[in-house]
Design a protein around this motif. Structure first.
Motif, PDB file in Angstrom:
ATOM      1  N   LEU A  45       1.690   8.774   6.368  1.00 44.40           N
ATOM      2  CA  LEU A  45       1.967   8.964   4.949  1.00 44.40           C
ATOM      3  C   LEU A  45       1.066  10.043   4.360  1.00 44.40           C
ATOM      4  O   LEU A  45       1.525  10.896   3.580  1.00 44.40           O
ATOM      5  CB  LEU A  45       1.788   7.642   4.202  1.00 44.40           C
ATOM      6  N   VAL A  46      -0.202  10.037   4.736  1.00 38.83           N
ATOM      7  CA  VAL A  46      -1.127  11.065   4.246  1.00 38.83           C
ATOM      8  C   VAL A  46      -0.688  12.450   4.717  1.00 38.83           C
ATOM      9  O   VAL A  46      -0.691  13.424   3.944  1.00 38.83           O
ATOM     10  CB  VAL A  46      -2.562  10.759   4.723  1.00 38.83           C
ATOM     11  N   ARG A  56       4.369   5.535  -7.181  1.00 35.88           N
ATOM     12  CA  ARG A  56       3.639   6.351  -8.155  1.00 35.88           C
ATOM     13  C   ARG A  56       4.091   7.806  -8.081  1.00 35.88           C
ATOM     14  O   ARG A  56       4.284   8.467  -9.118  1.00 35.88           O
ATOM     15  CB  ARG A  56       2.134   6.259  -7.909  1.00 35.88           C
ATOM     16  N   LEU A  57       4.254   8.333  -6.873  1.00 36.80           N
ATOM     17  CA  LEU A  57       4.720   9.711  -6.725  1.00 36.80           C
ATOM     18  C   LEU A  57       6.109   9.877  -7.329  1.00 36.80           C
ATOM     19  O   LEU A  57       6.397  10.878  -8.007  1.00 36.80           O
ATOM     20  CB  LEU A  57       4.725  10.088  -5.240  1.00 36.80           C
ATOM     21  N   LEU A 106       2.272  13.596   2.687  1.00 37.31           N
ATOM     22  CA  LEU A 106       1.920  13.991   1.331  1.00 37.31           C
ATOM     23  C   LEU A 106       1.165  15.313   1.303  1.00 37.31           C
ATOM     24  O   LEU A 106       1.412  16.168   0.445  1.00 37.31           O
ATOM     25  CB  LEU A 106       1.077  12.890   0.676  1.00 37.31           C
ATOM     26  N   ALA A 119       3.182   1.436  -3.145  1.00 40.47           N
ATOM     27  CA  ALA A 119       2.512   1.821  -4.386  1.00 40.47           C
ATOM     28  C   ALA A 119       2.315   3.330  -4.462  1.00 40.47           C
ATOM     29  O   ALA A 119       2.524   3.950  -5.517  1.00 40.47           O
ATOM     30  CB  ALA A 119       1.166   1.104  -4.486  1.00 40.47           C
ATOM     31  N   VAL A 120       1.916   3.942  -3.348  1.00 42.34           N
ATOM     32  CA  VAL A 120       1.729   5.393  -3.323  1.00 42.34           C
ATOM     33  C   VAL A 120       3.053   6.110  -3.564  1.00 42.34           C
ATOM     34  O   VAL A 120       3.150   7.029  -4.398  1.00 42.34           O
ATOM     35  CB  VAL A 120       1.117   5.825  -1.971  1.00 42.34           C
ATOM     36  N   ALA A 121       4.104   5.679  -2.832  1.00 39.15           N
ATOM     37  CA  ALA A 121       5.406   6.332  -2.972  1.00 39.15           C
ATOM     38  C   ALA A 121       5.998   6.105  -4.361  1.00 39.15           C
ATOM     39  O   ALA A 121       6.602   7.006  -4.955  1.00 39.15           O
ATOM     40  CB  ALA A 121       6.355   5.809  -1.889  1.00 39.15           C
ATOM     41  N   LEU A 148       0.821  -1.210   0.000  1.00 36.20           N
ATOM     42  CA  LEU A 148       0.000   0.000   0.000  1.00 36.20           C
ATOM     43  C   LEU A 148       0.860   1.268   0.000  1.00 36.20           C
ATOM     44  O   LEU A 148       0.777   2.066  -0.944  1.00 36.20           O
ATOM     45  CB  LEU A 148      -0.967  -0.027   1.183  1.00 36.20           C
ATOM     46  N   PRO A 149       1.705   1.491   1.032  1.00 35.05           N
ATOM     47  CA  PRO A 149       2.521   2.709   0.989  1.00 35.05           C
ATOM     48  C   PRO A 149       3.548   2.688  -0.141  1.00 35.05           C
ATOM     49  O   PRO A 149       3.871   3.739  -0.697  1.00 35.05           O
ATOM     50  CB  PRO A 149       3.202   2.727   2.367  1.00 35.05           C
ATOM     51  N   PRO A 207      -0.365   4.606   7.522  1.00 34.06           N
ATOM     52  CA  PRO A 207      -1.082   5.327   6.456  1.00 34.06           C
ATOM     53  C   PRO A 207      -1.396   6.779   6.822  1.00 34.06           C
ATOM     54  O   PRO A 207      -1.309   7.665   5.971  1.00 34.06           O
ATOM     55  CB  PRO A 207      -2.366   4.508   6.281  1.00 34.06           C
TER      56      PRO A 207
END
Length: 817
Positions: free
Chosen positions: A810-811, A723-724, A814, A719-721, A716-717, A807
């Motif tokens: 992380l939010v 993609r960024l 961001l 994938a977010v990182a 989960l984290p 999470p």
């Protein structure tokens, strides 16, 4: 005539309360008295232990708040009296009347501690009380920003832990140490064995803080990287009592005297100290700058700029700013040849004397309290450059007076890229009360510890100071001195501390803990099942190990643990709290993963099923079956060192130890099963066996499975990182795929997943250490059933921190970025 005497017990309670108040008063004085912080609360804690009612706890809290203020902040009452003109005694009486509002955390601590003690054991009571203290200080900010942790400022070693949890974190640890010592005193008649756990716990807190301090100082005092630097001169003119001077020489005469004195001292700073930047104190120019209210004001504005142009150095000085919303206490930054660079507006004006909330303001208040101020609060942290004509530049965070008692403002500045803190204060009202000035300086120094930003701090008449990134006051002026103090500031970006990354998190975490305790303990208690197991159904997975194989597996486990600890320490002290190099992944693979895998392989090779069958302990392995008659087993000795895991040695009737040991998850269950089946095995009560028993009976959730925790959840984290990263580096989520192909894109994604998996594994390890440490403490102080409740609660808190906290963090990263 007769007099009524209070019962002796009441006199003792009063004596305990006063003893704590006096100890806290001495502790606040600083110097070698910092050691009192670890024992100051003990007399009052013993008083609270003797209480039986909630009303009594409330009364003890209120009385303690009053006594605490009387012994520690008496100078503030006198200062209030002098400022308002009502006199020292009425000022002190007003202060004592407001004591419960000034120190509400004392009352919250007493109440929560009492209520928690009615339902839980001493460990949870201590944790709940300490949490209530720091949570209250976070939710209800105090006027002077004081907390118990500030008293550790004289200890260069212990104060370094503030970069992890701030002064609030130090307060939390101090309270726990006091609780441990109070517990030891209450057990003084029960022998040495009963005293060792609480005394050891208090000592462990001190040793851990000192060890971290040593490690942190060694990294901070390493040879610094060369960087451009500026010499900043702080001008302390020591001109006070503007009102008296205004009556004697007029408003213009006051400004003229102040400016002329600063010009003279500033020329000396440039000539004798080679100053590149001049720093004047708060409100040194007591009118609006660049928005003059008169012809004389406009001329003075031009004069200040002309001075900066002639001196050829930037000048930072305290003044006023104004807009349609009102007037502000501000710091002006002017540069030679360029004029005004900008203002910083004070974020936290002093209540009443500088700012009155709109809901409170009005003609009646102004009539009753004519000394109230009319400034508005600023909008928060702002980073400003100090730059010279030759191109040297240092980004600084200006803080004005009360701004420096708020950790959040300094943290925001550090996140904005500040390389140093510039403090400005008018502490002239401390002239007759230097203890207040020393407290303000100590509190301000904690901002440098928490952010690792050096600090220059100028005041009107003391205490101006130079503070390094360890919180050490390298040089300072005295109260009433007219002086110039010069410091060197370098353009270095410090490694972000945990406080900078997480913010002032201790109070918020304590609040969450209290809410979880309040809402969840009853529910969790119902989910704890019975610990007993029917003998006829007994079956357990074990590993049958010879001494050699046990030693090999244990060493491999130690290697894996040491590798993980080394990675964590390296990240904490050198690299930063993130996985950012392939070298870290390689180290993890070879120093952690390989040894752990080898240890698992040994365990898998010698695994067996243990069960009771036909009057014998049966061990079924893949290629053999071992039967040991129950009558021949006289004892099971739990391993003192639980490596590679918890286990037991089997002793036979002849007193011989069976040549193989049994690694078993729950030694206590095996002992109980053998004893119930007729074997002459005593049921042991060792701490290690009880701890293993608690681990075994605590329900294991699917959330605890390694596959979920360390393989699926990190996706989960990651994938977010990932993609960024793709968006920033390649312009789109598949940018690397279109540029370099599928292999490069997949390899990059795999590296991001592995990095997050490693980071989360380190975080999970920290959470596990915390859970097991507090579980062991609970076992020392509570029954097994109550300790089981504590462990289950801690496990759910750890799961929440892992699956919800990461999470959320992380939010925040961001959205704040």
């Amino acid at each position: 005539m007769t007099t009524e005497r209070l019962p002796l017990s009441r006199w003792r309670r009063l004596a305990g309360l006063l003893a704590t108040a006096l100890l806290l008063g001495l502790y606040a004085r600083g110097g070698v008295a910092w050691v009192l912080g670890f024992v100051a609360l003990v007399p009052w804690l013993l008083v609270l232990d003797a209480g039986r009612t909630t009303r009594g706890a409330l009364a003890a809290g209120v009385l303690m708040s009053v006594a605490f203020v009387a012994t520690t902040f008496a100078w503030f009452g006198a200062a209030i009296g002098a400022y308002t003109g009502i006199g020292a005694l009425p000022g002190m009486a007003l202060l004592l009347l407001l004591a419960p509002l000034m120190q509400p955390q004392v009352i919250a601590f007493a109440l929560v501690r009492h209520l928690a003690g009615r339902r839980h054991g001493r460990v949870l009571r201590a944790l709940a009380g300490a949490s209530a203290w720091v949570a209250c200080e976070t939710l209800v900010p105090k006027l002077l920003g004081d907390t118990l942790g500030h008293g550790l400022f004289p200890s260069a070693l212990l104060r370094q832990a503030a970069d992890l949890g701030g002064a609030a974190g130090l307060t939390f640890l101090l309270i726990l140490a006091n609780e441990a010592i109070a517990l030891a005193i209450s057990r003084r008649g029960r022998g040495v064995r009963a005293l060792l756990p609480p005394i050891g716990g208090a000592a462990a807190i001190v040793v851990a803080m000192a060890s971290y301090g040593l490690a942190r100082l060694s990294t901070l005092q390493a040879t610094p990287v060369e960087a451009p630097s500026l010499r900043v001169a702080m001008v302390q003119a020591s001109i006070t009592d503007y009102e008296r001077l205004r009556r004697e020489i007029g408003a213009y005469g006051v400004v003229r005297k102040v400016l002329d004195t600063h010009y003279e001292l500033s020329w000396s700073a440039i000539r004798d100290h080679g100053a590149d930047v001049l720093l004047w104190s708060e409100t040194v120019y007591p009118t609006t700058f660049t928005r003059a209210r008169s012809e004389d004001g406009a001329a003075l504005d031009r004069e200040i700029q002309d001075f900066a142009d002639a001196a050829g150095v930037p000048v930072v000085f305290g003044t006023y700013d104004i807009d349609e919303a009102g007037e502000y206490n501000a710091a002006a930054f002017i540069e030679p040849g360029r004029g005004l660079l900008g203002f910083y507006r004070k974020t936290f004006p002093f209540p009443l004397t500088e700012h009155v909330p709109r809901w409170l303001d009005g003609p009646t208040l102004r009539r009753w309290l004519p000394w109230t101020g009319s400034w508005q609060p600023g909008s928060g942290a702002r980073v400003m450059p100090l730059r010279t004509a030759d191109g040297r530049e240092v980004n600084v965070l200006p803080l004005i007076c009360l701004d420096d008692v708020n950790p959040g403002l300094a943290i925001d500045g550090a996140r904005l890229g500040a390389q140093a803190i510039v403090g400005m204060s008018n502490d002239s009202w401390f002239t007759d009360y230097p203890v207040g000035a020393r407290l303000h300086l100590a509190v301000a120094a904690f901002r440098s510890i928490e952010t690792r930003l050096p600090q220059v701090r100028v005041t009107t008449n003391g205490l101006s100071a130079i503070i390094d990134n360890t919180g050490e006051v390298l040089a300072s002026t005295s109260m009433g001195d007219q002086a110039v103090l010069t410091a060197t500031l370098s353009a270095r970006d410090p490694v972000p501390t945990l406080m900078v990354r997480w913010g002032d998190w201790v109070g918020r975490a304590a609040t969450v803990f209290l809410l979880a305790l309040l809402l969840g303990v009853a529910w969790r208690a119902l989910r704890i099942g019975a610990a007993g197991t029917a003998v006829t159904d007994y079956e357990q997975d074990v590993v049958v190990l010879t001494r050699g194989w046990r030693m090999a597996a244990g060493l491999l486990r130690l290697c894996a643990g040491a590798g993980l600890a080394w990675l964590a320490l390296d990240m904490l002290l050198r690299i930063g709290l993130q996985v950012q190099t392939l070298g870290q992944l390689k180290t993890f693979a070879f120093a952690v993963l390989l040894p752990a895998l080898a240890a698992w392989t040994i365990g898998h090779a010698f695994s067996a099923k243990a069960r009771l069958e036909g009057g014998a302990l049966v061990l079924d392995q893949r290629r053999q079956r071992i039967e040991i008659p129950l009558a021949s087993i006289t004892a099971l000795q739990p391993w003192r060192l639980p490596l590679p895991r918890s286990g037991v040695d089997v002793y036979l009737a002849a007193g011989q130890r069976w040549p193989r040991g049994l690694a078993v998850a729950d030694p206590a269950a095996l002992q109980q099963a053998l004893a119930a089946a007729g074997s002459p095995v005593p049921v042991g009560r060792s701490l290690g066996a009880r701890l293993a028993h608690l681990r075994a009976i605590t329900a294991r959730r699917w959330l605890d499975h390694p596959l979920v925790k360390f393989m699926l959840f990190p996706l989960l984290p990651a994938a977010v990182a990932f993609r960024l990263h793709q968006m920033i580096a390649f312009g789109g989520p598949l940018g690397e795929y279109y540029t370099y192909g599928a292999k490069a894109w997949l390899t990059g994604g795999l590296i991001w997943w592995a990095s997050w998996s490693l980071g989360l594994m380190l975080f999970a390890a920290v959470l596990r250490v915390v859970v097991e440490t507090f579980t062991a403490m609970a076992l020392l102080l509570l029954s097994t059933d109550r300790a089981a409740v504590v462990r289950d609660a801690l496990m759910w808190l750890a799961r929440g921190a892992y699956y919800l906290g990461v999470p959320a963090w992380l939010v925040l990263r961001l959205t704040s970025g």
